[in-house]
Design an enzyme around this catalytic site. Structure first.
Site, PDB file in Angstrom:
ATOM      1  N   CYS A   1      -2.528  -6.820  -4.135  1.00 47.41           N
ATOM      2  CA  CYS A   1      -1.936  -5.900  -5.107  1.00 47.41           C
ATOM      3  C   CYS A   1      -2.754  -6.010  -6.384  1.00 47.41           C
ATOM      4  O   CYS A   1      -2.736  -7.047  -7.052  1.00 47.41           O
ATOM      5  CB  CYS A   1      -0.475  -6.248  -5.364  1.00 47.41           C
ATOM      6  SG  CYS A   1       0.306  -5.194  -6.603  1.00 47.41           S
TER       7      CYS A   1
ATOM      8  N   CYS B   1      -0.359   1.842  -8.758  1.00 46.93           N
ATOM      9  CA  CYS B   1      -0.833   0.980  -7.673  1.00 46.93           C
ATOM     10  C   CYS B   1      -2.281   0.644  -7.976  1.00 46.93           C
ATOM     11  O   CYS B   1      -3.130   1.547  -8.039  1.00 46.93           O
ATOM     12  CB  CYS B   1      -0.707   1.677  -6.320  1.00 46.93           C
ATOM     13  SG  CYS B   1      -1.420   0.738  -4.939  1.00 46.93           S
TER      14      CYS B   1
END
Length: 333
Positions: free
Chosen positions: A98, A259
């Site tokens: 991530c 994101c």
């Protein structure tokens, strides 16, 4: 301010309480758990409850801080790192990486007194390999008081040049949009499918309350980025900089405000479609703010002539907003 180190997660869990923090990177938000001794049982149910926005703390995922030596399934190349970012999606599923989370993880280590940016880069172990983080200045015209840059490693297009020339290697159906569109697969340590749209109106019309239908679906599923290219501008040093706007549906989460790996994938796809003259630096506008992606050519593992690969650095803000104790009995009742 440096926070005192909390009691170990194992101890607090035994007492029915666990210390957590809350942070975000461009509003991609996370529950942070200090389990440096690796004694806490992070079940999928617990992650889902902690990340629940009504019954828990709320977040797009959970980040567990743990000593790399305590992670039995850590990739071999991460064994040289002190700390491992164990990342879980909001539904409790395990994720490889991530990009926003790594920056928030670094900020968390800084606040706990486990890393000082003035001493140099931070090496972070992840399931996608080692990621290095450094503090950087905030770009002119962009908000935020603490920016970090992450070496995201190699970025690859699984479909190769043929997929780029064809416009993609998948078909993507998005609720709210009338036609199925081509999507380009991009690997940033986790899987992405990037779909280019004609304008901001199409981007607004897209309904991401439902997962886009991708055909064929990668074996591990995929995140889907919808992007609108906004053209190029000239930076203060005279170089060209690209800009795109993006929305994203993350596997195991749904639509998120941002994101990090998705921003890298979006910039990589638009850059590939743009050809050899496309810029190496891109600003990616997401609902939660702005991120910067910089591409370079680096040596692939093993080296050798012709073994160079495209690498990406992701830069953006990292903010810690809260800390507290969770009553596990109440949470799991």
């Amino acid at each position: 301010m440096t926070l005192p180190a909390p009691a170990s997660a194992t101890t607090t869990a035994t007492l029915g309480r666990v210390e957590v923090a809350k942070g975000h990177g461009t509003r991609n938000d996370f529950v942070l758990l200090d389990d440096r001794d690796g004694g806490f049982d992070v079940s999928a149910e617990l992650v889902a409850r902690l990340c629940d926005r009504r019954g828990g703390v709320g977040g797009d995922g959970l980040i567990r801080l743990v000593a790399t030596a305590r992670v039995a399934d850590a990739p071999a190349e991460t064994r040289t790192t002190a700390w491992f970012m164990d990342y879980r999606n909001a539904d409790g599923s395990v994720a490889q990486m991530c990009g926003n989370g790594v920056r928030v993880f670094a900020r968390y280590l800084q606040r706990l007194g486990l890393w000082d940016p003035a001493t140099g880069e931070l090496a972070v172990g992840t399931r996608a390999g080692v990621r290095t983080v450094r503090a950087v200045g905030v770009p002119v015209g962009v908000s935020g008081d603490a920016w970090f840059a992450v070496d995201m490693g190699a970025v690859t297009l699984p479909g190769g040049p043929d997929a780029v020339a064809a416009g993609g290697d998948a078909e993507v159906a998005v609720a709210g949009l009338t036609v199925t569109r081509p999507g380009l697969g991009v690997d940033v340590g986790n899987p992405h499918t990037v779909v280019v749209l004609a304008d901001a109106e199409d981007l607004e019309r897209a309904d991401l309350t439902r997962a886009p239908e991708v055909t064929p679906v990668p074996a591990q599923g995929t995140n889907v980025e919808l992007v609108v290219p906004l053209g190029e501008e000239t930076a203060e040093d005279g170089t060209a900089v690209g800009r795109v706007r993006m929305r994203v549906h993350e596997r195991g989460v749904g639509e998120t405000q941002s994101c990090g790996t998705g921003a890298v994938a979006a910039a990589a796809a638009v850059r590939a479609w743009g050809g050899a003259a496309a810029p190496d630096v891109w600003f990616v506008e997401v609902p939660g703010g702005t991120l910067r992606v910089t591409f370079t050519l680096g040596a692939a593992a093993g080296g050798g002539v012709g073994a160079d690969v495209t690498r990406a650095e992701l830069a953006g803000p990292a903010v810690l907003v809260a800390e507290g104790a969770v009553d596990l009995g109440a949470l799991l009742a």
